[in-house]
Design a protein around this motif. Sequence first.
Motif, PDB file in Angstrom:
ATOM      1  N   PHE A 128       0.829  -1.200   0.000  1.00  0.00           N
ATOM      2  CA  PHE A 128       0.000   0.000   0.000  1.00  0.00           C
ATOM      3  C   PHE A 128       0.863   1.250   0.000  1.00  0.00           C
ATOM      4  O   PHE A 128       1.992   1.253   0.508  1.00  0.00           O
ATOM      5  CB  PHE A 128      -0.895   0.034   1.237  1.00  0.00           C
ATOM      6  N   ASN A 129       0.290   2.346  -0.535  1.00  0.00           N
ATOM      7  CA  ASN A 129       0.938   3.644  -0.345  1.00  0.00           C
ATOM      8  C   ASN A 129       0.612   4.150   1.055  1.00  0.00           C
ATOM      9  O   ASN A 129      -0.044   3.480   1.848  1.00  0.00           O
ATOM     10  CB  ASN A 129       0.517   4.633  -1.438  1.00  0.00           C
ATOM     11  N   THR A 130       1.060   5.370   1.381  1.00  0.00           N
ATOM     12  CA  THR A 130       0.995   5.835   2.765  1.00  0.00           C
ATOM     13  C   THR A 130      -0.427   5.914   3.297  1.00  0.00           C
ATOM     14  O   THR A 130      -0.708   5.495   4.426  1.00  0.00           O
ATOM     15  CB  THR A 130       1.677   7.214   2.886  1.00  0.00           C
ATOM     16  N   ASP A 131      -1.359   6.458   2.524  1.00  0.00           N
ATOM     17  CA  ASP A 131      -2.727   6.598   3.014  1.00  0.00           C
ATOM     18  C   ASP A 131      -3.630   5.428   2.626  1.00  0.00           C
ATOM     19  O   ASP A 131      -4.819   5.418   2.946  1.00  0.00           O
ATOM     20  CB  ASP A 131      -3.346   7.910   2.537  1.00  0.00           C
ATOM     21  N   GLY A 132      -3.084   4.434   1.941  1.00  0.00           N
ATOM     22  CA  GLY A 132      -3.860   3.252   1.591  1.00  0.00           C
ATOM     23  C   GLY A 132      -4.821   3.434   0.444  1.00  0.00           C
ATOM     24  O   GLY A 132      -5.643   2.551   0.183  1.00  0.00           O
ATOM     25  N   SER A 133      -4.747   4.550  -0.290  1.00  0.00           N
ATOM     26  CA  SER A 133      -5.663   4.767  -1.410  1.00  0.00           C
ATOM     27  C   SER A 133      -5.262   3.962  -2.643  1.00  0.00           C
ATOM     28  O   SER A 133      -6.095   3.682  -3.503  1.00  0.00           O
ATOM     29  CB  SER A 133      -5.713   6.257  -1.757  1.00  0.00           C
ATOM     30  N   LEU A 134      -3.988   3.601  -2.747  1.00  0.00           N
ATOM     31  CA  LEU A 134      -3.487   2.808  -3.870  1.00  0.00           C
ATOM     32  C   LEU A 134      -2.777   1.579  -3.335  1.00  0.00           C
ATOM     33  O   LEU A 134      -2.210   1.604  -2.231  1.00  0.00           O
ATOM     34  CB  LEU A 134      -2.507   3.613  -4.728  1.00  0.00           C
ATOM     35  N   PHE A 135      -2.788   0.520  -4.114  1.00  0.00           N
ATOM     36  CA  PHE A 135      -1.961  -0.633  -3.772  1.00  0.00           C
ATOM     37  C   PHE A 135      -1.347  -1.189  -5.044  1.00  0.00           C
ATOM     38  O   PHE A 135      -1.924  -1.117  -6.132  1.00  0.00           O
ATOM     39  CB  PHE A 135      -2.755  -1.701  -3.009  1.00  0.00           C
ATOM     40  N   ALA A 136      -0.140  -1.712  -4.896  1.00  0.00           N
ATOM     41  CA  ALA A 136       0.600  -2.283  -6.016  1.00  0.00           C
ATOM     42  C   ALA A 136       0.737  -3.780  -5.804  1.00  0.00           C
ATOM     43  O   ALA A 136       0.856  -4.260  -4.676  1.00  0.00           O
ATOM     44  CB  ALA A 136       1.979  -1.646  -6.134  1.00  0.00           C
ATOM     45  N   THR A 137       0.695  -4.545  -6.890  1.00  0.00           N
ATOM     46  CA  THR A 137       0.844  -5.994  -6.829  1.00  0.00           C
ATOM     47  C   THR A 137       1.838  -6.456  -7.884  1.00  0.00           C
ATOM     48  O   THR A 137       1.981  -5.840  -8.937  1.00  0.00           O
ATOM     49  CB  THR A 137      -0.500  -6.714  -7.067  1.00  0.00           C
ATOM     50  N   THR A 138       2.510  -7.551  -7.574  1.00  0.00           N
ATOM     51  CA  THR A 138       3.314  -8.261  -8.569  1.00  0.00           C
ATOM     52  C   THR A 138       2.683  -9.620  -8.771  1.00  0.00           C
ATOM     53  O   THR A 138       2.062 -10.180  -7.870  1.00  0.00           O
ATOM     54  CB  THR A 138       4.774  -8.420  -8.113  1.00  0.00           C
ATOM     55  N   VAL A 149       7.115  -6.233  -4.302  1.00  0.00           N
ATOM     56  CA  VAL A 149       6.960  -4.807  -4.583  1.00  0.00           C
ATOM     57  C   VAL A 149       6.755  -4.060  -3.273  1.00  0.00           C
ATOM     58  O   VAL A 149       6.171  -4.589  -2.315  1.00  0.00           O
ATOM     59  CB  VAL A 149       5.763  -4.564  -5.542  1.00  0.00           C
ATOM     60  N   LEU A 150       7.236  -2.828  -3.228  1.00  0.00           N
ATOM     61  CA  LEU A 150       7.077  -1.951  -2.072  1.00  0.00           C
ATOM     62  C   LEU A 150       6.809  -0.528  -2.541  1.00  0.00           C
ATOM     63  O   LEU A 150       7.460  -0.044  -3.480  1.00  0.00           O
ATOM     64  CB  LEU A 150       8.339  -1.938  -1.205  1.00  0.00           C
ATOM     65  N   PHE A 151       5.873   0.159  -1.900  1.00  0.00           N
ATOM     66  CA  PHE A 151       5.747   1.599  -2.044  1.00  0.00           C
ATOM     67  C   PHE A 151       6.806   2.253  -1.165  1.00  0.00           C
ATOM     68  O   PHE A 151       6.977   1.875  -0.004  1.00  0.00           O
ATOM     69  CB  PHE A 151       4.354   2.074  -1.590  1.00  0.00           C
ATOM     70  N   LEU A 152       7.494   3.240  -1.696  1.00  0.00           N
ATOM     71  CA  LEU A 152       8.549   3.922  -0.934  1.00  0.00           C
ATOM     72  C   LEU A 152       7.992   5.192  -0.301  1.00  0.00           C
ATOM     73  O   LEU A 152       8.291   6.315  -0.723  1.00  0.00           O
ATOM     74  CB  LEU A 152       9.744   4.232  -1.836  1.00  0.00           C
ATOM     75  N   GLY A 153       7.138   5.015   0.701  1.00  0.00           N
ATOM     76  CA  GLY A 153       6.626   6.142   1.468  1.00  0.00           C
ATOM     77  C   GLY A 153       5.948   7.184   0.612  1.00  0.00           C
ATOM     78  O   GLY A 153       5.118   6.877  -0.249  1.00  0.00           O
ATOM     79  N   ASN A 154       6.333   8.452   0.859  1.00  0.00           N
ATOM     80  CA  ASN A 154       5.753   9.577   0.121  1.00  0.00           C
ATOM     81  C   ASN A 154       6.613  10.006  -1.064  1.00  0.00           C
ATOM     82  O   ASN A 154       6.436  11.102  -1.594  1.00  0.00           O
ATOM     83  CB  ASN A 154       5.576  10.771   1.066  1.00  0.00           C
ATOM     84  N   LEU A 155       7.553   9.163  -1.492  1.00  0.00           N
ATOM     85  CA  LEU A 155       8.438   9.522  -2.598  1.00  0.00           C
ATOM     86  C   LEU A 155       7.784   9.308  -3.961  1.00  0.00           C
ATOM     87  O   LEU A 155       8.388   9.630  -4.986  1.00  0.00           O
ATOM     88  CB  LEU A 155       9.727   8.693  -2.524  1.00  0.00           C
ATOM     89  N   LYS A 156       6.574   8.743  -3.994  1.00  0.00           N
ATOM     90  CA  LYS A 156       5.868   8.440  -5.244  1.00  0.00           C
ATOM     91  C   LYS A 156       6.699   7.548  -6.149  1.00  0.00           C
ATOM     92  O   LYS A 156       6.779   7.746  -7.363  1.00  0.00           O
ATOM     93  CB  LYS A 156       5.477   9.735  -5.970  1.00  0.00           C
TER      94      LYS A 156
END
Length: 538
Positions: A188-198, A243-250
């Motif tokens: 998930f991204n920081t606020d959970g509005s998006l999620f990424a999958t592999t 996969v990982l979201f890197l915080g608020n770095l987009k």
Amino acid sequence: MTWRPQYRSSKFRHVFGKPAVKDSCYDGVPITRSVQDNNFCAVNPRFLAVITECAGGGAFLVLSVHHTGKVDPHQPRISGHKGNVLDVKWNPFNDYCIASCSEDTTVKVWEIPPHGVLKNLTVPWKELQGHSRRVGLIEWHPTANNILFSTAYDYKVMIWNLDCPEQVIKNPVRTISHHTDVVLSLSFNTDGSLFATTCKDRKLRLSSSTTQPKLTPPARSGGQHNSTDLWEANCKTHKASKVLFLGNLKMLFTSGTSRWNDRQFALWDQDDLSVPLLEENLDGSSGVLFPFYDPDTHMLYLAGKGDGNMRYYEIGSEKPYIHYLTEYRSHQPQKGMGVMPKRGLDVSSCEVFRFYKLVTTKSLIEPLSMIVPRRSESYQDDIYPMTAGNRPALSAEEWLSGIDKGPVLMSLKPGSQIAESYSEMGKGLGNTLDTRRSHSRPGMLQLAYIQDKLETKEGKEDGGNTEEERSWTPVSNGEDYGLCSPPRTENELRLKFHKQQEEIRRLRELLNQRDVHVTQLELEIKNMKNSQPHQGSL
């Protein structure tokens, strides 16, 4: 060309890994032999959960974090699944709630007793039935309470709302069927509005997590857009597995393999998934790379399955983005890794990350602390910024209505949690207190309010027990004396002993926090008294 220095300045350049001594490890744990590429371990400040090898069904252990040393082979387990347990995750907002998924196609949510698991648990708090094949991965929403995501070998991602009266939930609030193969990881991204999958189909996907799809990305220069809430990246030179979201770095970080089966990682721009920003090969080993990211320090850790070493990097927002720091080496290979939340770290020793390393060759779980070397023993504000706490930003109902919020932040400074509770108690004092507090330095409480609290506390100590204390009955290890029975076996005696030690430790911590807080309040009073004459003269 302009000359650039070869070395860059960084406060985390000398971070080192410090393994726990033998007495602080968990020995004799029958770690699962499953070949699933998961961590098999989950940790919070109170409990450690690890998936174990079990005949005739699936089970996992829940141990107190402080219950180190040799683990009793007859330690009670959570054994309600009919198939092998594949993943476990603690609720980020409730240290006594854990979810597990299994080959029996179900997800189960368990309530852990306050003093740990003293007998086998077989009846879950909630059971989620919706997948048609084995469930391989579960994740809690990072900011909304009681929202759980699950993925299975039926290629579906299901979103569950646990805030419902039914004990068995058969209908998820949303089912995502974009994937054409097994989902390997979810972030998930920081606020959970998006999620990424592999996925096994080599594609990286970015989706909206809300039940009302509303992802309208900015103008992107690449990637394949399949629907209003899905973006796909298909890179032929990089097969992503994690996969990982890197915080608020987009930015997104993926680890996987190259076209020639070398282990490789890649960095992606969240707004452009056509081409990765960076690709780098590591080695020719075959073990899966598990990435872990700390958004507070911007440090990235890479641990390979079956490796004994661990690489760590620092992430920047400008090229070359990823800066190699150093490597921790060990002769003991890891099968999986659990990670302690930031609120459970030892800030007095400048610990910025803590792993729980599963060593199957020795049936051992070894804590590994990442330490920033500092000479001062005082609290280091620069390496401990405000971090995500254990309070949800949204209820499940609010999130289902389409609201997104960032995490509720907390300070790791000792005693700050107590000060926050006092500030919440003072919300009813009116707008005057809030206005005056906003002009003082962060965390400052008003003089009259502090004095009132101290007088109230002294009055309670001198004037006898409160109503709550008067209604309190003598207990032993959290149980009424009248209900306590002498231990019948050596195992019961050992469990009661550990339970008693845990209670003593908790009471000592409460006493220490009270003494520290009283000292802080006295200093605040002294400082404000000293500053009042100067303010009057001005």
